[in-house]
Write a protein that holds these residues in place. Sequence first.
Motif, mmCIF file in Angstrom:
data_model
loop_
_atom_site.group_PDB
_atom_site.id
_atom_site.type_symbol
_atom_site.label_atom_id
_atom_site.label_comp_id
_atom_site.label_asym_id
_atom_site.label_seq_id
_atom_site.Cartn_x
_atom_site.Cartn_y
_atom_site.Cartn_z
ATOM 1 N N SER A 1 0.937 -1.219 0.054
ATOM 2 C CA SER A 1 -0.017 0.053 -0.001
ATOM 3 C C SER A 1 0.888 1.297 -0.078
ATOM 4 O O SER A 1 0.572 2.091 -0.748
ATOM 5 N N ILE A 2 1.959 1.402 0.646
ATOM 6 C CA ILE A 2 2.882 2.525 0.954
ATOM 7 C C ILE A 2 3.567 2.680 -0.597
ATOM 8 O O ILE A 2 3.693 3.868 -1.150
ATOM 9 N N LEU A 3 3.970 1.399 -1.322
ATOM 10 C CA LEU A 3 4.488 1.720 -2.476
ATOM 11 C C LEU A 3 3.559 2.214 -3.480
ATOM 12 O O LEU A 3 4.008 2.769 -4.402
ATOM 13 N N ARG A 4 2.456 1.750 -3.329
ATOM 14 C CA ARG A 4 1.191 2.186 -4.369
ATOM 15 C C ARG A 4 0.989 3.800 -4.053
ATOM 16 O O ARG A 4 0.567 4.311 -5.431
ATOM 17 N N CYS A 5 1.246 4.189 -3.123
ATOM 18 C CA CYS A 5 0.736 5.810 -2.994
ATOM 19 C C CYS A 5 1.904 6.774 -3.197
ATOM 20 O O CYS A 5 3.070 6.198 -3.192
ATOM 21 N N ASP A 6 1.679 7.634 -3.623
ATOM 22 C CA ASP A 6 2.788 8.701 -3.990
ATOM 23 C C ASP A 6 3.407 9.275 -2.687
ATOM 24 O O ASP A 6 4.422 9.699 -2.730
ATOM 25 N N MET A 7 2.805 9.477 -1.520
ATOM 26 C CA MET A 7 3.285 10.149 -0.284
ATOM 27 C C MET A 7 2.654 8.946 0.755
ATOM 28 O O MET A 7 1.593 8.822 0.653
ATOM 29 N N PRO B 1 11.601 3.408 -0.620
ATOM 30 C CA PRO B 1 12.634 4.506 -0.855
ATOM 31 C C PRO B 1 12.047 5.896 -0.140
ATOM 32 O O PRO B 1 10.874 5.993 0.279
ATOM 33 N N SER B 2 12.968 6.483 0.620
ATOM 34 C CA SER B 2 12.630 7.522 1.453
ATOM 35 C C SER B 2 11.980 8.699 0.566
ATOM 36 O O SER B 2 11.230 9.524 1.150
ATOM 37 N N GLY B 3 11.816 8.817 -0.674
ATOM 38 C CA GLY B 3 10.930 9.538 -1.593
ATOM 39 C C GLY B 3 9.567 9.546 -1.258
ATOM 40 O O GLY B 3 8.793 10.202 -1.929
ATOM 41 N N LEU B 4 9.193 8.216 -0.990
ATOM 42 C CA LEU B 4 7.651 7.893 -0.795
ATOM 43 C C LEU B 4 7.282 8.354 0.682
ATOM 44 O O LEU B 4 6.143 8.124 1.033
ATOM 45 N N LEU B 5 8.062 8.608 1.645
ATOM 46 C CA LEU B 5 7.890 8.576 2.812
ATOM 47 C C LEU B 5 8.138 10.102 3.383
ATOM 48 O O LEU B 5 8.915 10.899 2.978
ATOM 49 N N PHE B 6 7.008 10.655 4.303
ATOM 50 C CA PHE B 6 7.097 11.924 4.842
ATOM 51 C C PHE B 6 6.821 11.943 6.424
ATOM 52 O O PHE B 6 5.799 11.314 6.799
ATOM 53 N N TYR B 7 7.902 12.283 7.104
ATOM 54 C CA TYR B 7 7.910 12.106 8.872
ATOM 55 C C TYR B 7 6.965 13.234 9.286
ATOM 56 O O TYR B 7 7.308 14.600 9.299
ATOM 57 N N THR C 1 4.530 17.532 -10.067
ATOM 58 C CA THR C 1 5.432 16.794 -10.491
ATOM 59 C C THR C 1 4.716 15.438 -10.602
ATOM 60 O O THR C 1 5.849 14.465 -10.489
ATOM 61 N N ILE C 2 3.725 15.205 -10.416
ATOM 62 C CA ILE C 2 3.239 13.809 -10.195
ATOM 63 C C ILE C 2 3.763 12.816 -11.170
ATOM 64 O O ILE C 2 3.881 11.416 -10.800
ATOM 65 N N HIS C 3 3.641 12.821 -12.290
ATOM 66 C CA HIS C 3 4.183 12.052 -13.432
ATOM 67 C C HIS C 3 5.542 11.786 -13.302
ATOM 68 O O HIS C 3 5.992 10.527 -13.362
ATOM 69 N N GLN C 4 6.514 12.612 -13.129
ATOM 70 C CA GLN C 4 7.736 12.475 -13.032
ATOM 71 C C GLN C 4 8.144 11.713 -11.703
ATOM 72 O O GLN C 4 8.921 10.558 -11.667
ATOM 73 N N HIS C 5 7.367 12.088 -10.503
ATOM 74 C CA HIS C 5 7.468 11.231 -9.279
ATOM 75 C C HIS C 5 7.025 9.796 -9.525
ATOM 76 O O HIS C 5 7.906 8.932 -9.078
ATOM 77 N N ARG C 6 5.871 9.426 -10.184
ATOM 78 C CA ARG C 6 5.504 8.304 -10.486
ATOM 79 C C ARG C 6 6.545 7.377 -11.521
ATOM 80 O O ARG C 6 6.757 6.156 -11.224
ATOM 81 N N LYS D 1 9.918 8.108 -11.283
ATOM 82 C CA LYS D 1 10.826 7.608 -10.464
ATOM 83 C C LYS D 1 10.704 6.448 -9.524
ATOM 84 O O LYS D 1 11.631 5.642 -9.360
ATOM 85 N N HIS D 2 9.361 6.338 -9.070
ATOM 86 C CA HIS D 2 8.966 5.396 -8.251
ATOM 87 C C HIS D 2 8.070 4.362 -8.969
ATOM 88 O O HIS D 2 6.870 3.936 -8.479
ATOM 89 N N PHE D 3 8.613 3.775 -9.952
ATOM 90 C CA PHE D 3 7.939 3.044 -10.682
ATOM 91 C C PHE D 3 7.286 1.612 -10.227
ATOM 92 O O PHE D 3 6.425 1.078 -10.843
ATOM 93 N N ILE D 4 8.138 1.052 -9.223
ATOM 94 C CA ILE D 4 7.431 -0.136 -8.596
ATOM 95 C C ILE D 4 5.833 0.032 -8.122
ATOM 96 O O ILE D 4 5.073 -0.747 -8.168
ATOM 97 N N GLY D 5 5.577 1.297 -7.647
ATOM 98 C CA GLY D 5 4.120 1.462 -7.435
ATOM 99 C C GLY D 5 3.391 1.504 -8.663
ATOM 100 O O GLY D 5 2.048 0.935 -8.503
ATOM 101 N N GLN D 6 3.543 1.572 -9.943
ATOM 102 C CA GLN D 6 2.989 1.496 -11.139
ATOM 103 C C GLN D 6 2.702 -0.187 -11.395
ATOM 104 O O GLN D 6 1.726 -0.503 -11.792
ATOM 105 N N ILE D 7 3.862 -0.816 -11.073
ATOM 106 C CA ILE D 7 3.830 -1.991 -11.016
ATOM 107 C C ILE D 7 2.570 -2.906 -10.400
ATOM 108 O O ILE D 7 1.978 -3.829 -10.787
#
Length: 414
Positions: free
Chosen positions: A146-152, A171-177, A377-382, A384-390
């Motif tokens: 679920s975390i990997l599918r989401c943008d943040m 990836p830290s780019g998917l997480l926000f503290y 930048t949602i399309h570039q972000h996705r 970069k984190h292509f595993i979520g698209q998979i």
Amino acid sequence: MHKQLLIIGHTYPEPSTTAAGSRMMQLIDLFTAQGCMISFASTAGISERSEDLATANISTHAISLNDASLNVLLKEVVPDIVLFDRFVTEEQFGWRVTEVCPNAVQILDTEDLHFLRKAREEAFKKGIAVTEAILFTDTAKREIASILRCDMSLIISEIELELLTHTFKVPSGLLFYLPLLVAAEISEDKIHALATFRNRQHFVALGNLKHAPNVASVQLLKQHIWPKLRHNLPQAELHIYGAYAPKQIQEMHSPKDGFLIMGWAPKISEVLENAKVQLAPLPFGAGLKGKLIDAMRYGLPTITTPIGAEGMFKDENAPGFIANTWEAFIEESIRLYTNEPIWATAQDRGFNILKNRFQRSFFEVSFQKEIRHLLNTIHQHRRKHFIGQILQHQSMQATKYLSKWIEAKNSKDR
């Protein structure tokens, strides 16, 4: 930023009964401050203790599982941002958001890492140290997917952030503290207005009693901790506050032993301002503990466990004590309850922790900046984190097709 935000809630927020409810209201405040127009949808019903979201100009919508009601709502609202309240909500509805609003930024608020809490609960039940809990479970697979599918994903504890990035290689780019927050620094005037050590009395324990760690805490207090505390402090009482106490907890009420099940407290501030010490013997759990944040706000020192203190403070700056054994828990509870200088030091530490770690102002600007960046930048972000698209691919979406099958079956049966 005039954007449409749709929150899909696991339940309607109850800030007077749960830390999760307070957390949701904090998120709503942060998005409102950004100028978002907010809609709130849930499969749950509204209870008498649910926050009145209409007063904050938030529209509410009933949706159903395995039903196209969310699709209809998505087409009506056309959200720029969708916030899922806990990973099970993303599992149930994320695929519908992707189908109907593929460009919407999808954010997961984890609340706490459920797989971590569940693994520790299993370890506790088996008599295994929670530090030895088996984390690589099916629940972990589901939640991390679920975390990997989401943008943040919003992570409430630095400990959980480290676990995800180092142990599970998220990836830290998917997480926000974004921890539990306090709106403003506590003023000296408010501190001086609080009841002093000599004007406070009794112990208190807090927590929603639907929550397994809180139930386990009350059981430990009743069976192991309170009898010895009461023996040493025969005039003291333990007042236990929490909504939704099950029968097994209600039956523990014993005025002659000073063990009082008080139920729900509409104004928890009055409880915390007058109690002398909070007992939080949490044997398992995850995330941050709202009861400890609340206690520090009202100058109430706490005795807790390493699980209770996790992500909040360490021994050297604890607003009370962190006990590794029940014997130490009892000893430190007596010391804190009877020693005014130690108690006053603990209270000061609590104020300093809130001041230095959990101020809303520390996080608000960076959170706003990150949301704006994702929107732009949602399309570039996705990419970069292509595993979520998979993981969004149809071959991975058993939940989607099971839901569609149930929806079709229900429609045929009507």
